[in-house]
Design a protein around this motif. Structure first.
Motif, mmCIF file in Angstrom:
data_model
loop_
_atom_site.group_PDB
_atom_site.id
_atom_site.type_symbol
_atom_site.label_atom_id
_atom_site.label_comp_id
_atom_site.label_asym_id
_atom_site.label_seq_id
_atom_site.Cartn_x
_atom_site.Cartn_y
_atom_site.Cartn_z
ATOM 1 N N MET A 64 5.081 1.751 10.924
ATOM 2 C CA MET A 64 5.062 1.947 9.474
ATOM 3 C C MET A 64 3.820 1.306 8.858
ATOM 4 O O MET A 64 3.123 1.938 8.057
ATOM 5 C CB MET A 64 6.312 1.373 8.828
ATOM 6 C CG MET A 64 6.321 1.560 7.321
ATOM 7 S SD MET A 64 7.390 0.473 6.405
ATOM 8 C CE MET A 64 6.706 -1.116 6.641
ATOM 9 N N TRP A 65 3.529 0.062 9.218
ATOM 10 C CA TRP A 65 2.387 -0.610 8.612
ATOM 11 C C TRP A 65 1.068 0.008 9.049
ATOM 12 O O TRP A 65 0.106 0.022 8.278
ATOM 13 C CB TRP A 65 2.415 -2.106 8.899
ATOM 14 C CG TRP A 65 3.429 -2.787 8.038
ATOM 15 C CD1 TRP A 65 4.572 -3.404 8.447
ATOM 16 C CD2 TRP A 65 3.435 -2.860 6.608
ATOM 17 N NE1 TRP A 65 5.275 -3.858 7.367
ATOM 18 C CE2 TRP A 65 4.596 -3.538 6.221
ATOM 19 C CE3 TRP A 65 2.565 -2.413 5.622
ATOM 20 C CZ2 TRP A 65 4.911 -3.777 4.894
ATOM 21 C CZ3 TRP A 65 2.891 -2.654 4.294
ATOM 22 C CH2 TRP A 65 4.042 -3.334 3.943
ATOM 23 N N ARG A 66 1.018 0.545 10.260
ATOM 24 C CA ARG A 66 -0.198 1.244 10.696
ATOM 25 C C ARG A 66 -0.408 2.495 9.843
ATOM 26 O O ARG A 66 -1.528 2.779 9.404
ATOM 27 C CB ARG A 66 -0.088 1.587 12.177
ATOM 28 C CG ARG A 66 -1.374 2.029 12.780
ATOM 29 C CD ARG A 66 -1.360 2.058 14.289
ATOM 30 N NE ARG A 66 -0.195 2.746 14.842
ATOM 31 C CZ ARG A 66 0.606 2.231 15.777
ATOM 32 N NH1 ARG A 66 0.373 1.037 16.256
ATOM 33 N NH2 ARG A 66 1.627 2.924 16.233
ATOM 34 N N THR A 84 3.056 7.609 0.770
ATOM 35 C CA THR A 84 3.085 6.305 1.419
ATOM 36 C C THR A 84 4.325 5.522 1.005
ATOM 37 O O THR A 84 4.978 4.883 1.833
ATOM 38 C CB THR A 84 1.812 5.510 1.078
ATOM 39 O OG1 THR A 84 0.675 6.282 1.459
ATOM 40 C CG2 THR A 84 1.777 4.174 1.782
ATOM 41 N N THR A 102 0.275 11.617 4.952
ATOM 42 C CA THR A 102 0.986 10.658 5.800
ATOM 43 C C THR A 102 1.693 11.355 6.956
ATOM 44 O O THR A 102 1.815 10.779 8.040
ATOM 45 C CB THR A 102 2.006 9.825 5.013
ATOM 46 O OG1 THR A 102 2.903 10.691 4.344
ATOM 47 C CG2 THR A 102 1.317 8.910 4.029
ATOM 48 N N SER A 124 10.753 -4.020 15.503
ATOM 49 C CA SER A 124 9.348 -4.407 15.519
ATOM 50 C C SER A 124 8.452 -3.179 15.731
ATOM 51 O O SER A 124 7.383 -3.081 15.124
ATOM 52 C CB SER A 124 9.083 -5.456 16.593
ATOM 53 O OG SER A 124 9.302 -4.924 17.872
ATOM 54 N N ILE A 149 7.468 4.099 3.451
ATOM 55 C CA ILE A 149 8.053 2.758 3.419
ATOM 56 C C ILE A 149 9.564 2.845 3.200
ATOM 57 O O ILE A 149 10.338 2.153 3.871
ATOM 58 C CB ILE A 149 7.367 1.906 2.328
ATOM 59 C CG1 ILE A 149 5.911 1.656 2.700
ATOM 60 C CG2 ILE A 149 8.104 0.588 2.123
ATOM 61 C CD1 ILE A 149 5.088 1.043 1.590
ATOM 62 N N LYS A 196 8.415 -1.286 12.371
ATOM 63 C CA LYS A 196 7.563 -1.964 11.390
ATOM 64 C C LYS A 196 6.086 -1.803 11.741
ATOM 65 O O LYS A 196 5.259 -1.578 10.864
ATOM 66 C CB LYS A 196 7.914 -3.445 11.310
ATOM 67 C CG LYS A 196 9.090 -3.737 10.452
ATOM 68 C CD LYS A 196 9.216 -5.222 10.219
ATOM 69 C CE LYS A 196 10.307 -5.457 9.198
ATOM 70 N NZ LYS A 196 10.358 -6.849 8.781
ATOM 71 N N ARG A 197 5.768 -1.923 13.024
ATOM 72 C CA ARG A 197 4.374 -1.799 13.444
ATOM 73 C C ARG A 197 3.831 -0.402 13.134
ATOM 74 O O ARG A 197 2.737 -0.261 12.588
ATOM 75 C CB ARG A 197 4.257 -2.102 14.938
ATOM 76 C CG ARG A 197 2.844 -2.159 15.433
ATOM 77 C CD ARG A 197 2.725 -2.688 16.855
ATOM 78 N NE ARG A 197 3.895 -2.524 17.693
ATOM 79 C CZ ARG A 197 4.139 -1.442 18.461
ATOM 80 N NH1 ARG A 197 3.281 -0.455 18.482
ATOM 81 N NH2 ARG A 197 5.222 -1.379 19.212
ATOM 82 N N VAL A 219 0.783 2.998 6.780
ATOM 83 C CA VAL A 219 0.460 2.555 5.416
ATOM 84 C C VAL A 219 -1.004 2.141 5.327
ATOM 85 O O VAL A 219 -1.705 2.512 4.373
ATOM 86 C CB VAL A 219 1.403 1.401 4.985
ATOM 87 C CG1 VAL A 219 0.912 0.744 3.716
ATOM 88 C CG2 VAL A 219 2.816 1.919 4.807
ATOM 89 N N LYS A 220 -1.488 1.402 6.309
ATOM 90 C CA LYS A 220 -2.889 0.967 6.288
ATOM 91 C C LYS A 220 -3.847 2.157 6.318
ATOM 92 O O LYS A 220 -4.831 2.188 5.570
ATOM 93 C CB LYS A 220 -3.179 0.057 7.476
ATOM 94 C CG LYS A 220 -2.604 -1.320 7.364
ATOM 95 C CD LYS A 220 -2.919 -2.099 8.623
ATOM 96 C CE LYS A 220 -2.126 -3.374 8.715
ATOM 97 N NZ LYS A 220 -2.354 -4.075 9.991
ATOM 98 N N ARG A 272 12.496 1.579 5.884
ATOM 99 C CA ARG A 272 13.536 0.620 5.494
ATOM 100 C C ARG A 272 14.925 1.213 5.695
ATOM 101 O O ARG A 272 15.825 0.528 6.191
ATOM 102 C CB ARG A 272 13.348 0.207 4.038
ATOM 103 C CG ARG A 272 12.146 -0.696 3.839
ATOM 104 C CD ARG A 272 11.961 -1.115 2.407
ATOM 105 N NE ARG A 272 13.155 -1.765 1.902
ATOM 106 C CZ ARG A 272 13.522 -1.738 0.626
ATOM 107 N NH1 ARG A 272 12.793 -1.096 -0.252
ATOM 108 N NH2 ARG A 272 14.611 -2.341 0.237
#
Length: 127
Positions: free
Chosen positions: A14-16, A52, A114, A8, A56, A11-12, A18-19, A60
């Motif tokens: 990574m998505w931050r 980016t 990034t 978690s 990802i 993922k948190r 990416v955003k 993964r």
């Protein structure tokens, strides 16, 4: 339990990243309309999108390697570095093939974006 926390967190983060990267892409889009900056912005956007995508892929792969180490999955423990290098090489080939569309320095700047975001994000979210 600890694995779920790691997943978690990964993922948190990574998505931050990416955003924030996509935010930079969307902020750069209006500058694409300025004719004299079009080449630079296109190179920056291409580099940022490739970087980016690589973030990802890395997240993964890191998750899969963690599963393999903990014994939940079978398979090879590879980081996928060849795939990430290949995506960068494809981007470089596009920049070199179409120098009137993309700028190489802006492309490299987009690739580094990034990584800069990861460092700054890590500094702001120290525990």
């Amino acid at each position: 339990m600890q694995e779920q926390i790691m997943k978690s967190d990964l993922k948190r983060v990574m998505w931050r990243i990416v955003k924030i990267s996509l935010l930079f892409v969307f902020l750069a889009l209006p500058f694409y309309l300025i004719a004299s900056w079009r080449i630079y912005v296109a190179g920056f956007i291409l580099g940022t999108l490739i970087s980016t995508y690589n973030v990802i892929l890395t997240a993964r792969r890191t998750s899969r390697i963690a599963e393999q180490v903990l014994g939940e999955a079978k398979g090879f423990k590879t980081s996928g570095m060849l795939i990430r290098f290949a995506t960068i090489a494809i981007g470089v080939m596009l920049v070199v093939r179409f120098p009137d569309i993309f700028d190489l320095i802006a492309f490299v700047t987009g690739l580094l974006l990034t990584h800069i975001i990861m460092v700054v994000d890590g500094l702001f979210h120290l525990q």
